[in-house]
Structure formats: C-alpha cells, structure tokens
Design a protein around this motif. Structure first.
Motif, PDB file in Angstrom:
ATOM      1  N   ALA A 170       0.858  -1.186   0.000  1.00 44.65           N
ATOM      2  CA  ALA A 170       0.000   0.000   0.000  1.00 44.65           C
ATOM      3  C   ALA A 170       0.887   1.225   0.000  1.00 44.65           C
ATOM      4  CB  ALA A 170      -0.916  -0.015   1.212  1.00 44.65           C
ATOM      5  N   SER A 171       1.670   1.397  -1.056  1.00 48.86           N
ATOM      6  CA  SER A 171       2.693   2.447  -0.985  1.00 48.86           C
ATOM      7  C   SER A 171       2.099   3.842  -0.997  1.00 48.86           C
ATOM      8  CB  SER A 171       3.707   2.264  -2.105  1.00 48.86           C
ATOM      9  OG  SER A 171       3.089   1.954  -3.295  1.00 48.86           O
ATOM     10  N   ALA A 172       0.926   4.020  -1.602  1.00 45.56           N
ATOM     11  CA  ALA A 172       0.349   5.362  -1.640  1.00 45.56           C
ATOM     12  C   ALA A 172       0.100   5.880  -0.234  1.00 45.56           C
ATOM     13  CB  ALA A 172      -0.946   5.344  -2.433  1.00 45.56           C
ATOM     14  N   TRP A 195      -7.519  -5.077 -10.658  1.00 48.06           N
ATOM     15  CA  TRP A 195      -8.322  -3.959 -11.150  1.00 48.06           C
ATOM     16  C   TRP A 195      -7.811  -2.654 -10.542  1.00 48.06           C
ATOM     17  CZ3 TRP A 195     -14.431  -4.090 -10.728  1.00 48.06           C
ATOM     18  CH2 TRP A 195     -14.952  -3.060 -11.515  1.00 48.06           C
ATOM     19  N   LEU A 196      -7.612  -2.674  -9.220  1.00 49.17           N
ATOM     20  CA  LEU A 196      -7.117  -1.469  -8.543  1.00 49.17           C
ATOM     21  C   LEU A 196      -5.732  -1.089  -9.048  1.00 49.17           C
ATOM     22  CD1 LEU A 196      -8.071  -1.766  -4.801  1.00 49.17           C
ATOM     23  CD2 LEU A 196      -8.675   0.026  -6.375  1.00 49.17           C
ATOM     24  N   LEU A 197      -4.892  -2.091  -9.242  1.00 49.80           N
ATOM     25  CA  LEU A 197      -3.531  -1.784  -9.693  1.00 49.80           C
ATOM     26  C   LEU A 197      -3.566  -1.183 -11.091  1.00 49.80           C
ATOM     27  CD1 LEU A 197      -1.321  -4.716  -8.404  1.00 49.80           C
ATOM     28  CD2 LEU A 197      -1.900  -2.574  -7.327  1.00 49.80           C
ATOM     29  N   ALA A 223       2.638   3.671 -12.227  1.00 47.77           N
ATOM     30  CA  ALA A 223       3.271   2.574 -11.501  1.00 47.77           C
ATOM     31  C   ALA A 223       2.204   1.723 -10.843  1.00 47.77           C
ATOM     32  CB  ALA A 223       4.217   3.108 -10.434  1.00 47.77           C
ATOM     33  N   ARG A 224       2.492   0.433 -10.704  1.00 46.10           N
ATOM     34  CA  ARG A 224       1.506  -0.464 -10.114  1.00 46.10           C
ATOM     35  C   ARG A 224       1.796  -0.739  -8.646  1.00 46.10           C
ATOM     36  NH1 ARG A 224      -1.312  -3.615 -13.647  1.00 46.10           N
ATOM     37  NH2 ARG A 224      -1.097  -5.484 -12.430  1.00 46.10           N
ATOM     38  N   LEU A 225       3.053  -0.728  -8.290  1.00 47.71           N
ATOM     39  CA  LEU A 225       3.383  -1.134  -6.931  1.00 47.71           C
ATOM     40  C   LEU A 225       3.966   0.030  -6.133  1.00 47.71           C
ATOM     41  CD1 LEU A 225       3.107  -3.840  -5.510  1.00 47.71           C
ATOM     42  CD2 LEU A 225       5.519  -4.165  -5.834  1.00 47.71           C
TER      43      LEU A 225
END
Lengths: 337, 410
Positions: free
Chosen positions: B84-86, B150-152, B161-163
């Motif tokens: 959950a990097s955001a 879906w969220l990624l 970026a996805r992660l």
C-alpha cells in the motif's frame, strides 16, 4: 460377435500364450498411469476454471501435453539425496513403498465383471491393507529425510492415517453386511437388488463417512495436513526432488483413483447403470469414477485446511461413532427385511 | 535472541529425550509473508516458545533518508509497505508539509484520500488472499487478486506505476485524475461491494474456516494497547482507535464512514474488521469522487511547493554545509527553506499507525528520519499471541496481524 465372445476368444488366446493376469495387469497399469497423468492436467484445468484463470495452456494444444512435459522435466532433474539423511536406503525406497502400495490395489478392483486382474475372495481387505501400507512410505520418508518439517509431516500422516483408516473400514462394514461378501465383484453384483442399483442409498451414512475418510486417507484438502504447504512447506517430501518427488505425487493420485474406484464399487454400483451401453461395458464405471475424481478436485478448490487437533476430533468423535451407528442400523435393516 | 549457542546450551543441560523440538520457520517459508524468521520451540504440535527474528530485509531506509532531499525521500517510503505504498507516501508528505508549513490544495487532499483508501482496499485484498491461502482456502486467493488487479490497473493509469506509486508529492499530488480514471473508479465502487460477499460465501460460512479462526490468537483490548498494536489488529480487540476518526487529517473529518470495531480479539474478529474496513473504504472513495466534481479544475499542487519531484533539469544536490539556509533543488528555482525543528505525523495506513518523525536542521534533507512502522510493533506481539497454540495457528496469527517485512525492517 458380441463383446463377451470376443473377450472369450482373446482370453483363450492370451491364456495360451502370455498368461492373462500379466496382460491384464499391464493394461491396468498403463491405463492407470495415463489416467493419473491426465488427472493432474484435469485438476489444474478445472481448478483454473474455478479460480478464474486458465490453467496450463502452453504445451501442446490447450496444454494437453503438459503432463508429459512435467514427467520429462522431473525425470531429467538432478536427483538430490541430502547428505544429512538419516538412512539412505529408507530415503530411497520410501516413495516406492507409497507408489507400489497404492498401485497394488488396482489388481483387485473390478472395472467390469470380467475385468479384474486377480479376483481374490477378500479383495476388500486387500484394498484396505494396501491403503494403510501406503502411509508407511509417507512416515518413512518423513523420518528418513531427517528434516524438521518432514518429521512433523510424517508424524501427522501417521496419526491421520491410523484414525481415518478405522473410520473407513467401519464404514465399509455396512456394505459387507448387506452384500454378505468381501469380494468386490460379489459386492457389485449384490447391489442390483438395492434401489437404483447402488448401495449409496441404504448406506448413506456409510457413504458419507467413507468419502470423508477417503479424502483424509489420500491426504487431500481439507485434510492435507501432512503436506500442508503453508505450515510445513511440503511436509514429508520437502527433501525430495526429481523423480522421487514425482513418485510421491504419483502415489497421491493413485491413492485418489483407488479410493474413487473403491467408492464406485462399494457404494455406486460399479459397472451397472440405468441402462446398458453396448460395446463399452465399463462406461458407467468410468463415468462414476470421473465424477468422484471431479468431486475431489472440487473440494480442493473450495475448502480451507483443518487443524491437527480438529482433524483428530472429527475422525474420532464424529466419523467413527457415525460408522458404528451405521453398522447397528444396517444390522436392524438386515434383520427386519 | 536464541541462537545456535543457546540451543546447544539447552541441549547439554537437559536429558536427551526431553529436549524440545526446535523449528526454524523462515526466513524462507511460504507463510511468513516475506522474510520473517520464527524460532519455535515445540512440544508435539504445540508451541511453547516463539521468537521472531527480523532484519532480513533491512535496507537502511531511515539512514538513506538523511542523504536524500525531502522530495527524493518519497520514493523510499514506497518501499516500506510496498503493498500500500500510496498510504506511506501520503504519511510522509503530510509530515514534510507540516514541517514546512505548506498548505495543500483541497483537490489534492481529496485525491490523496482516494489513493489512500484504494491502497487500503488493495492491501486488505492481498491480506485476505494470503491469509486464506495460509489457512488452506486456495480459491479466495485468486478471487482477491482479480480485484486487486483492477485497482492496480487504475493506479497504473493514475501515476504509471503499479506497486511503488510515488503519486503524492510534497505540496500536493503529481497529476490530476483524468475523466477516464474517475469513470473507472465509479465503476469499481459500484461493483466492489458485490465482490465482498463472494469472498465471504467462500470462507465466512465455512465451518472449517470458523473453526480455524474463532478463539485463536486471542488478545484482550488492554493487552493490545500495552503491546502497541494499532489499526485493525487493535480494533479487533474492541479498542475504538482509528486515526482517521480520532485525529482526523486530510479531509477525513468531512467524510461519512464508520470505524470498524469487533470485540472478540481473535483471528476471526480481526478478519471481520478488515472486511468491514474494505466496505467503508469503498464508501469513502465514492464520497471523494463526488467531492472531486465540486472542485473541478482546481490546482492539485501548492504554488509554493518545493522542487518538482522528477525535474527535467539536473537537480543540484543540497549542500551539506553546517547551516545552509537556502537550498536550490532545481536550477534557477528557489525553494522554500525548510525550517529547523522536528515534527511527528501519524497516519492510519492499512496495517496500523504509521508515524514519521523528521528532524530538520535547515538543510534540504532531513537531519534524521525515524519511521514508526506498525508491522515492527506488531511482530513483537507474535510470541504473546501464539503461546500455547498449535503450529497451524501460528500461520493464522501471523496472517491476522497483517505484517509486511519491508516496513518492519526498513
């Protein structure tokens, strides 16, 4: 010439020149091996569908050659025997014990009235004996690997097989009482008298107990404690690699096939069906077998894993009393009818 | 730390047949969620003693933070809780903004809340997936990953970026949402509440699941507070503590959502809390999307925000001179001087309370960056949680407190 006639002619010829049992055994082993190879494929495909993914689809059309590729890969891999194994020979023969014990049961399981490799009198007992023997391979592998996880896996397998063996044997007692025989061919023939030509209806409790015990016996989800990959990494075969690992894998699927066959023979009326299919006498047998194997796969995709003490509790506190109750009820039915 | 020497000592002192069974679970183990190592002392299948050993993923992020500028440090926070990097980015940015006294535009705040809550859902989905897989339910794993995917994908559209998103920057966020993203998010919020019952049918009504989770790893509210648990692990024990409610930041005080609390304190309660949180997060995203429409076209980054996060021009390294009062991040652009002082800002990330303690000596980089990581604190609760339980329970317990080793070892 009808099937029976052709069979008799072939029988005569083979008896004269080859020895029919050897020939039959060869056929059964080849068919069973092919089945086992493709059950792994079907399992991956079916679970893939259930989990909204594709499953193997790279090797061959629709991934149909995947099992062969897997076997080739496992054969060509380096066969590692860890230097710290407790007993080298036990480590080497353990997978063979599992596999041989699993495959031997096929010799007495009738696929069709006239197709059983050796029709011994107490064939049901042979199957039960062999299925308990196959757990020796697991226990020995867990012990010989001399690894912490394998040891725990072996212990779990030992306890599990002992407790579920009892429940399974007791659940089959009802069938023996109704059929009045321990010969599997006789058991199937006796089922014609019961409704729908199956014992699953008068023996519904027995069937229920047997199916659960059979899943536990073959170490499948939700009773896959000996090889619980998230707890014991892989359990008893954590130190195995290459073809020896494949043998354990094969033994598990052989066990699955044998248990499903036993269920078909003892509870689902063997090769008898609602109507005869001309030319394919074992049609109904195979249909029932495939359904049961599908059931195994279905259960695997749905259920979480039991905990060790809960597994034992279920075996000793629920299944064994249930199967004993089943024996009593069957006895009453037998007296009254 | 019970190392080899201690084991030998124990073995010498005791009768050979009474020696306990030691198992090293990890660092390479499928169920320890990364590289956690647990040193277990077993009595049969029961755990008599458990020691978590950490440090296998240590990358020195706190020390590295002292050598990068405030803006550059955001990418380091991505690598804390990489699921959950955001949420980490936002926590760090809030700390720096408080230090600098920056005012963040309203639209940026709403966008930040959206990505935070998306991160919460993504994190909880991954948690549910792995937790269920640990207990043996294989299918839930893939169902959850389908929705996380879906969220990624939405994240990818938001920031590329996805992660490791690095979406927020100091003073706001990097980019505004495109109409397509908003449309996609509306679709997601519409569909997602229907997906949660799908997981619940597979596990929540399953007797085996209930047997494996109810009454396992019980921790009382008082003990949970004493151990420093935060987030869903604390709320599962009946303590009403959620930083979004108790110390609201961003625009959380304007939003209508409930705090998910359960009282049993076992693995099942923590599972229920997270399932409820996913629903609440979904509600929050929905409300934020509606609020976004009200401030259409407003800036998403403060005017006096420090240097761009990824400048085209080669940035000059801030001078590490004793007291640099003016720092140039980009050629020709004067950035505000970071005032001297220290600041602690805590935010509610999916795992618990994530705190950033920054000490500034006036330079463009922090003099000290200390991170209060929830996973680090939660790992210390494992021995208490699994004492006297079985080997299979330890898997359920580790899963239920939801640790990420990237955050723990930093």
């Amino acid at each position: 010439m009808d099937v029976q006639g052709a069979y008799n002619a072939a029988n005569h010829f083979l008896l004269k020149y080859l020895g029919i049992s050897l020939f039959k055994a060869l056929i059964v082993v080849v068919i069973a091996l092919l089945h086992v190879a493709y059950i792994t494929y079907v399992e991956r495909k079916v679970i893939g569908r259930m989990q909204q993914r594709l499953g193997p689809n790279r090797v061959g059309p629709r991934g149909l050659l995947q099992p062969i590729a897997d076997v080739l890969k496992l054969i060509t891999k380096e066969d590692i025997i860890p230097s710290s194994v407790d007993s080298r020979w036990v480590f080497i023969i353990a997978p063979f014990i599992s596999l041989v014990a699993g495959a031997t049961s096929l010799a007495v399981l009738p696929i069709w009235e006239h197709f059983v490799v050796t029709n011994v009198n107490a064939s049901l007992l042979v199957v039960l004996a062999m299925s308990s023997l196959s757990s020796f391979g697991v226990i020995l592998a867990g012990w010989a690997s001399n690894s912490r996880y394998s040891f725990l896996g072996g212990l779990r397998a030992g306890a599990q097989v002992v407790s579920y063996e009892i429940a399974m044997a007791l659940s089959l007692v009802g069938v023996m009482m109704l059929a009045g025989s321990m010969n599997l061919v006789e058991i199937v023939k006796a089922q014609i008298a019961s409704p729908f030509k199956i014992y699953a209806i008068p023996q519904i409790i027995g069937f229920f107990v047997f199916m659960i015990a059979a899943i536990a016996e073959t170490n499948r989800t939700p009773f896959d404690l000996p090889e619980a990959e998230t707890e014991l990494v892989a359990g008893y075969f954590v130190e195995y690699s290459g073809i020896r690992f494949a043998l354990f894998y094969l033994a598990e699927y052989f066990g699955m096939v044998v248990m499903s066959m036993l269920a078909v023979v003892c509870f689902l009326g063997g090769w008898y069906g609602p109507f005869d299919i001309p030319g394919i006498p074992m049609f109904w047998f195979l249909l029932k077998l495939y359904f049961l194997i599908f059931f195994y796969i279905w259960v695997r995709a749905t259920l979480p894993r039991y905990r060790y003490d809960q597994l034992m509790g279920l075996g000793w506190k629920v299944l064994i009393p249930l199967s004993l109750l089943n024996i009593v009820i069957t006895g009453f039915i037998k007296i009254l009818v | 730390m019970p190392q080899a020497l201690e084991i030998i000592k124990k073995q010498i002192g005791e009768d050979e047949w009474d020696e306990p069974y030691y198992v090293n679970m990890g660092p390479q183990h499928p169920a320890t969620h990364g590289v956690l190592r647990l040193f277990l002392e077993l009595d049969g299948e029961y755990i008599t003693h458990c020691d978590p050993i950490i440090g296998y993923l240590h990358r020195g992020i706190e020390k590295l933070g002292e050598t990068f500028t405030y803006s550059q440090n955001i990418v380091l926070t991505d690598r804390l809780d990489y699921i959950a990097s955001a949420a980490n980015n936002v926590g760090y940015c809030l700390a720096v903004e408080k230090l600098m006294g920056l005012e963040v535009p309203r639209r940026a705040q709403i966008l930040r809340v959206i990505v935070c809550e998306m991160a919460r859902i993504a994190s909880h989905l991954l948690w549910l997936a792995t937790h269920a897989l640990d207990i043996g339910a294989m299918t839930v794993f893939l169902y959850c990953f389908r929705d996380r995917e879906w969220l990624l994908n939405i994240y990818e559209e938001i920031c590329g970026a996805r992660l490791t998103h690095t979406y927020p920057c100091i003073g706001g966020v990097r980019l505004d949402f495109t109409p397509h993203i908003i449309e996609e998010l509306y679709k997601f919020t519409e569909e997602f509440p229907n997906r949660i019952p799908e997981y619940e049918t597979l596990i929540d009504v399953n007797r085996i699941w209930l047997k494996r989770t109810k009454g396992v790893g019980v921790i009382s509210g008082e003990k949970a507070v004493n151990l420093g648990l935060t987030g869903p692990s604390l709320r599962g024990s009946g303590v009403r503590y959620d930083l979004r409610k108790t110390v609201p930041y961003l625009i959380y005080d304007e939003l209508d959502f409930e705090m998910a609390v359960e009282y049993e304190g076992d693995v099942y309660a923590r599972y229920r809390v997270r399932m409820k949180e996913m629903r609440e997060s979904n509600k929050i995203i929905r409300q934020c999307l509606d609020k976004l429409a009200e401030c259409e076209g407003e800036p998403v980054i403060a005017e006096n925000a420090p240097g761009l996060f990824m400048p085209f021009d080669k940035p000059k390294r801030p001078q590490a001179a004793p007291h640099p009062k003016k720092v140039y991040l980009i050629k020709g652009v004067e950035v505000p001087v970071v005032p001297e002082g220290d600041v602690y800002v805590a935010t509610e990330v999916p795992k618990g309370e994530l705190g950033f303690y920054l000490v500034s000596d006036g330079a463009g980089h922090p003099w000290r960056m200390r991170i209060r990581a929830p996973s680090f604190v939660h790992i210390s609760a494992i021995p208490d949680l699994c004492k006297g339980q079985m080997v299979a329970d330890i898997i359920a317990v580790i899963g239920s407190i939801d640790i990420v080793l990237g955050e723990c070892d930093r």
